[in-house]
Design a protein around this motif. Structure first.
Motif, PDB file in Angstrom:
ATOM      1  N   GLN A   1       0.812  -1.237   0.000  1.00 32.86           N
ATOM      2  CA  GLN A   1       0.000   0.000   0.000  1.00 32.86           C
ATOM      3  C   GLN A   1       0.840   1.280   0.000  1.00 32.86           C
TER       4      GLN A   1
ATOM      5  N   VAL B   1      -0.213   4.054  -2.884  1.00 30.60           N
ATOM      6  CA  VAL B   1      -1.604   4.476  -3.065  1.00 30.60           C
ATOM      7  C   VAL B   1      -1.687   5.928  -3.519  1.00 30.60           C
TER       8      VAL B   1
ATOM      9  N   GLU C   1      -4.033   1.542  -5.920  1.00 32.05           N
ATOM     10  CA  GLU C   1      -2.601   1.228  -5.906  1.00 32.05           C
ATOM     11  C   GLU C   1      -2.008   1.553  -7.278  1.00 32.05           C
TER      12      GLU C   1
ATOM     13  N   VAL D   1      -3.135   6.818   4.013  1.00 28.93           N
ATOM     14  CA  VAL D   1      -3.917   5.607   3.707  1.00 28.93           C
ATOM     15  C   VAL D   1      -4.227   4.910   4.999  1.00 28.93           C
TER      16      VAL D   1
END
Ligand code: FES
Length: 86
Positions: free
Chosen positions: A56, A59, A68, A86
């Motif tokens: 992640q 992101v 992503e 995130v």
């Protein structure tokens, strides 16, 4: 002989970047030298790490939705923004 797909353009945080059609957002940004694509809560720059949708770290926001960058394919005219947390 390796043939490249057509070159397209997209935006990241208001700047224009080029990509090859079918390339992921992160691949296009990295190839252009843009490593900082997200900010941690502390404001620290973050970028691609695993490259396969696990960590992640990559992101970004596309059309207001977090996604992503290492898994999302870029399209002509796509507007991508840096995700802040995130
Ligand atoms: S680089 Fe790890 S999820 Fe994209």
């Amino acid at each position: 002989m390796i043939r490249r797909a057509a070159e397209i353009t997209f935006q990241f945080d208001g700047d224009e970047f080029t990509a090859f059609d079918g390339e992921t957002i992160s691949a296009a940004l990295l190839r252009s030298g843009q490593k900082n694509i997200r900010s941690a809560p502390t404001g620290a720059p973050r970028g691609m790490f695993c490259g396969m949708g696990v960590c992640q770290e990559c992101v970004v926001e596309v059309d207001g939705k977090k996604t992503e960058a290492c898994r999302k394919k870029v399209k002509a005219g796509l507007i991508v923004r840096k995700a802040t947390y995130v």
